[in-house]
Design a protein around this motif. Structure first.
Motif, PDB file in Angstrom:
ATOM      1  N   ASN A   1     -35.016   3.695  50.826  1.00  0.00           N
ATOM      2  CA  ASN A   1     -35.718   3.783  49.498  1.00  0.00           C
ATOM      3  C   ASN A   1     -34.575   3.566  48.463  1.00  0.00           C
ATOM      4  O   ASN A   1     -33.354   4.134  48.619  1.00  0.00           O
ATOM      5  CB  ASN A   1     -36.591   4.894  49.465  1.00  0.00           C
ATOM      6  N   ILE A   2     -34.691   3.034  47.293  1.00  0.00           N
ATOM      7  CA  ILE A   2     -33.857   3.306  46.313  1.00  0.00           C
ATOM      8  C   ILE A   2     -34.520   3.394  44.744  1.00  0.00           C
ATOM      9  O   ILE A   2     -35.595   2.694  44.617  1.00  0.00           O
ATOM     10  CB  ILE A   2     -32.919   1.762  46.238  1.00  0.00           C
ATOM     11  N   SER A   3     -34.026   3.877  43.871  1.00  0.00           N
ATOM     12  CA  SER A   3     -34.680   4.256  42.593  1.00  0.00           C
ATOM     13  C   SER A   3     -33.459   4.345  41.424  1.00  0.00           C
ATOM     14  O   SER A   3     -32.294   4.646  42.047  1.00  0.00           O
ATOM     15  CB  SER A   3     -35.479   5.383  42.641  1.00  0.00           C
ATOM     16  N   GLU A   4     -33.723   4.270  40.139  1.00  0.00           N
ATOM     17  CA  GLU A   4     -32.982   4.276  39.199  1.00  0.00           C
ATOM     18  C   GLU A   4     -33.163   5.118  38.221  1.00  0.00           C
ATOM     19  O   GLU A   4     -34.503   5.233  38.002  1.00  0.00           O
ATOM     20  CB  GLU A   4     -32.692   2.863  38.602  1.00  0.00           C
ATOM     21  N   ASP A   5     -32.285   6.206  37.800  1.00  0.00           N
ATOM     22  CA  ASP A   5     -32.651   6.921  36.805  1.00  0.00           C
ATOM     23  C   ASP A   5     -31.296   7.358  35.843  1.00  0.00           C
ATOM     24  O   ASP A   5     -30.331   7.670  36.246  1.00  0.00           O
ATOM     25  CB  ASP A   5     -32.948   8.294  37.454  1.00  0.00           C
ATOM     26  N   ILE A   6     -31.338   6.879  34.490  1.00  0.00           N
ATOM     27  CA  ILE A   6     -30.478   7.320  33.598  1.00  0.00           C
ATOM     28  C   ILE A   6     -28.973   6.636  34.109  1.00  0.00           C
ATOM     29  O   ILE A   6     -28.129   7.466  34.041  1.00  0.00           O
ATOM     30  CB  ILE A   6     -30.357   8.609  33.390  1.00  0.00           C
ATOM     31  N   GLY A   7     -29.252   5.441  34.551  1.00  0.00           N
ATOM     32  CA  GLY A   7     -27.919   4.875  34.840  1.00  0.00           C
ATOM     33  C   GLY A   7     -27.198   4.875  36.337  1.00  0.00           C
ATOM     34  O   GLY A   7     -26.133   4.332  36.626  1.00  0.00           O
ATOM     35  N   ALA A   8     -27.970   5.665  36.908  1.00  0.00           N
ATOM     36  CA  ALA A   8     -27.507   6.163  38.497  1.00  0.00           C
ATOM     37  C   ALA A   8     -28.389   5.638  39.322  1.00  0.00           C
ATOM     38  O   ALA A   8     -29.741   5.666  39.147  1.00  0.00           O
ATOM     39  CB  ALA A   8     -27.125   7.537  38.487  1.00  0.00           C
ATOM     40  N   LEU A   9     -28.147   5.168  40.678  1.00  0.00           N
ATOM     41  CA  LEU A   9     -29.203   4.770  41.636  1.00  0.00           C
ATOM     42  C   LEU A   9     -29.155   5.978  42.559  1.00  0.00           C
ATOM     43  O   LEU A   9     -28.132   6.566  43.286  1.00  0.00           O
ATOM     44  CB  LEU A   9     -28.693   3.544  42.269  1.00  0.00           C
ATOM     45  N   THR A  10     -30.410   6.262  42.970  1.00  0.00           N
ATOM     46  CA  THR A  10     -30.605   7.324  44.072  1.00  0.00           C
ATOM     47  C   THR A  10     -30.953   6.541  45.357  1.00  0.00           C
ATOM     48  O   THR A  10     -31.963   5.680  45.455  1.00  0.00           O
ATOM     49  CB  THR A  10     -31.736   8.036  43.691  1.00  0.00           C
ATOM     50  N   VAL A  11     -30.134   6.454  46.378  1.00  0.00           N
ATOM     51  CA  VAL A  11     -30.302   5.563  47.509  1.00  0.00           C
ATOM     52  C   VAL A  11     -30.738   6.676  48.734  1.00  0.00           C
ATOM     53  O   VAL A  11     -29.564   7.460  49.172  1.00  0.00           O
ATOM     54  CB  VAL A  11     -28.987   4.697  47.727  1.00  0.00           C
ATOM     55  N   ASN A  12     -31.683   6.378  49.509  1.00  0.00           N
ATOM     56  CA  ASN A  12     -32.144   6.941  50.620  1.00  0.00           C
ATOM     57  C   ASN A  12     -31.706   6.075  51.870  1.00  0.00           C
ATOM     58  O   ASN A  12     -32.415   5.186  51.894  1.00  0.00           O
ATOM     59  CB  ASN A  12     -33.613   7.591  50.590  1.00  0.00           C
ATOM     60  N   LEU A  13     -30.864   6.672  52.663  1.00  0.00           N
ATOM     61  CA  LEU A  13     -30.373   5.726  53.758  1.00  0.00           C
ATOM     62  C   LEU A  13     -30.199   6.540  55.143  1.00  0.00           C
ATOM     63  O   LEU A  13     -30.311   7.728  54.896  1.00  0.00           O
ATOM     64  CB  LEU A  13     -29.368   4.952  53.472  1.00  0.00           C
ATOM     65  N   ASN A  14     -30.231   5.714  56.302  1.00  0.00           N
ATOM     66  CA  ASN A  14     -29.772   6.397  57.344  1.00  0.00           C
ATOM     67  C   ASN A  14     -28.571   7.189  57.325  1.00  0.00           C
ATOM     68  O   ASN A  14     -27.562   6.841  56.645  1.00  0.00           O
ATOM     69  CB  ASN A  14     -29.658   5.207  58.664  1.00  0.00           C
ATOM     70  N   PRO A  15     -28.629   8.033  58.306  1.00  0.00           N
ATOM     71  CA  PRO A  15     -27.153   9.083  57.970  1.00  0.00           C
ATOM     72  C   PRO A  15     -26.031   8.326  58.374  1.00  0.00           C
ATOM     73  O   PRO A  15     -26.123   7.396  59.124  1.00  0.00           O
ATOM     74  CB  PRO A  15     -27.494   9.960  59.422  1.00  0.00           C
ATOM     75  N   ASN A  16     -24.973   8.743  57.958  1.00  0.00           N
ATOM     76  CA  ASN A  16     -23.613   8.096  58.151  1.00  0.00           C
ATOM     77  C   ASN A  16     -23.426   6.747  57.753  1.00  0.00           C
ATOM     78  O   ASN A  16     -22.646   5.955  58.185  1.00  0.00           O
ATOM     79  CB  ASN A  16     -23.277   8.372  59.562  1.00  0.00           C
ATOM     80  N   SER A  17     -24.370   6.141  56.844  1.00  0.00           N
ATOM     81  CA  SER A  17     -24.454   4.662  56.540  1.00  0.00           C
ATOM     82  C   SER A  17     -23.767   4.387  55.094  1.00  0.00           C
ATOM     83  O   SER A  17     -23.664   3.329  54.822  1.00  0.00           O
ATOM     84  CB  SER A  17     -25.853   4.248  56.526  1.00  0.00           C
ATOM     85  N   THR A  18     -22.998   5.575  54.718  1.00  0.00           N
ATOM     86  CA  THR A  18     -22.575   5.386  53.305  1.00  0.00           C
ATOM     87  C   THR A  18     -21.623   4.238  53.169  1.00  0.00           C
ATOM     88  O   THR A  18     -21.279   3.341  52.423  1.00  0.00           O
ATOM     89  CB  THR A  18     -22.406   6.600  52.687  1.00  0.00           C
ATOM     90  N   PRO A  19     -20.547   4.058  54.278  1.00  0.00           N
ATOM     91  CA  PRO A  19     -19.436   3.359  54.166  1.00  0.00           C
ATOM     92  C   PRO A  19     -20.207   1.998  54.221  1.00  0.00           C
ATOM     93  O   PRO A  19     -19.374   1.039  53.585  1.00  0.00           O
ATOM     94  CB  PRO A  19     -18.663   3.698  55.503  1.00  0.00           C
ATOM     95  N   GLN A  20     -21.015   1.651  54.982  1.00  0.00           N
ATOM     96  CA  GLN A  20     -21.732   0.228  54.896  1.00  0.00           C
ATOM     97  C   GLN A  20     -22.254  -0.071  53.819  1.00  0.00           C
ATOM     98  O   GLN A  20     -22.146  -1.232  53.224  1.00  0.00           O
ATOM     99  CB  GLN A  20     -22.719   0.119  56.034  1.00  0.00           C
ATOM    100  N   LEU A  21     -22.917   0.689  52.961  1.00  0.00           N
ATOM    101  CA  LEU A  21     -23.312   0.680  51.699  1.00  0.00           C
ATOM    102  C   LEU A  21     -22.248   0.378  50.527  1.00  0.00           C
ATOM    103  O   LEU A  21     -22.611  -0.522  49.948  1.00  0.00           O
ATOM    104  CB  LEU A  21     -23.962   2.085  51.273  1.00  0.00           C
ATOM    105  N   VAL A  22     -21.260   0.933  50.645  1.00  0.00           N
ATOM    106  CA  VAL A  22     -20.128   0.617  49.651  1.00  0.00           C
ATOM    107  C   VAL A  22     -19.439  -0.694  50.078  1.00  0.00           C
ATOM    108  O   VAL A  22     -19.284  -1.655  49.223  1.00  0.00           O
ATOM    109  CB  VAL A  22     -19.210   1.644  49.886  1.00  0.00           C
ATOM    110  N   GLU A  23     -19.261  -0.928  51.097  1.00  0.00           N
ATOM    111  CA  GLU A  23     -18.713  -2.120  51.745  1.00  0.00           C
ATOM    112  C   GLU A  23     -19.639  -3.257  51.444  1.00  0.00           C
ATOM    113  O   GLU A  23     -19.213  -4.468  50.944  1.00  0.00           O
ATOM    114  CB  GLU A  23     -18.701  -2.394  53.477  1.00  0.00           C
TER     115      GLU A  23
END
Length: 303
Positions: free
Chosen positions: A249-271
């Protein structure tokens, strides 16, 4: 090593069972949170831990000393700040600490160390009755720390403190635990304070411990990660992120994105963002797990 051991402790007032067989341990150097709503049994438990009342059943051991069978040795390892510190209003902060130090046979050098630790050097010679609530809390904490107890018990320690006072109090407690190896038992109903201060938390409700969980363990943070992402092009970033298979899931609030993702997936997101020429300004984890666990265990469900 367990500094505090509570085994199947029960407490009745008349025919009413207030504490219904609770058990937990606090390790050396651990900051242990005791979290629950008002009336859950937190204060009754603390009153038993400091020897003000006795349990009807079960045992409490402090550094291996049974509080019932070896009360003096058990309490000699204990320091506590319960409710508002009650010290002599007509004495200065220093005089109050020196009185306690004489009784406990604590050297003057340690008094000076504690005054520095609690940050009251500039006001230590003022009368206690002139202190603000935050200053009184600090002096009470100093009194509890005078003889380097193995176990420090704090009951709602930040009640009435302003944000600056809360931050200072938290730093003092963390330093005592991490540098001096002191074990700390903190009773509170403030979720954010427990999450920022404690290593472990026990959830109590209706006199029963619902769960004991390690706040350093990512499992408490739920089965997904929630990340706050700030980019140079949020609109384009949303189009990219929502198509990633590990994003729920993804949502936007005051210039920032809130991203709900699978555990330990943040590096792939940034990539994925970098590969699509999206500038990543900031990425950090939103810690909401303790609130969710509290609602699940104490309030009966997530609201």
């Amino acid at each position: 090593m367990n500094i505090l051991e509570v085994s199947n402790v029960k407490k009745r007032l008349g025919k009413r069972e207030i504490i219904k067989g609770i058990s937990f341990n606090v390790k050396e150097g651990e900051i242990f949170g005791f979290l629950g709503p008002n009336g859950a049994g937190k204060t009754t438990t603390i009153r038993m831990l400091v020897g003000l009342i006795a349990p009807n059943e079960g045992s409490i051991k402090i550094v291996g000393h049974d509080l019932k069978k070896d009360r003096e040795k058990a309490l000699s390892c204990l320091g506590a700040v319960v409710e508002n510190p009650e010290l002599y209003g007509y004495l200065t902060g220093r005089e109050n600490l020196m009185q306690i130090a004489r009784i406990r046979k604590v050297p003057k050098k340690r008094v000076d160390e504690v005054i520095s630790l609690i940050g009251l050097e500039g006001r230590i010679n003022d009368k206690f009755k002139k202190y603000s609530l935050g200053m009184k809390q600090r002096l009470g904490l100093g009194a509890a720390l005078l003889d380097n107890p193995k176990l420090l018990i704090l009951d709602e320690p930040t009640n009435g403190l302003d944000p600056s006072g809360i931050l200072d109090f938290r730093n003092i407690v963390k330093k005592a635990a991490k540098e001096d190896g002191m074990s700390v038992f903190v009773s509170s109903h403030i979720l954010s304070e427990v999450q920022q201060l404690c290593d472990t938390v026990a959830f109590i409700n209706n006199g029963e411990i619902q769960s004991i969980e390690n706040l350093c363990d990512s499992n408490i943070e739920t089965k997904t990660d929630t990340m706050i992402v700030i980019t140079t092009e949020n609109n384009d970033a949303i189009d990219i992120i929502k198509n990633l298979e590990f994003v729920n899931n993804i949502s936007e609030d005051i210039g920032a994105l809130t991203v709900n993702l699978n555990p330990n997936s943040t590096p792939q997101l940034v990539e994925a963002l970098v590969q699509n020429n999206i500038g990543v300004v900031e990425v950090y984890k939103k810690h909401v797990g303790l609130e969710q666990r509290y609602m699940e265990l104490v309030e009966g469900g997530i609201r």
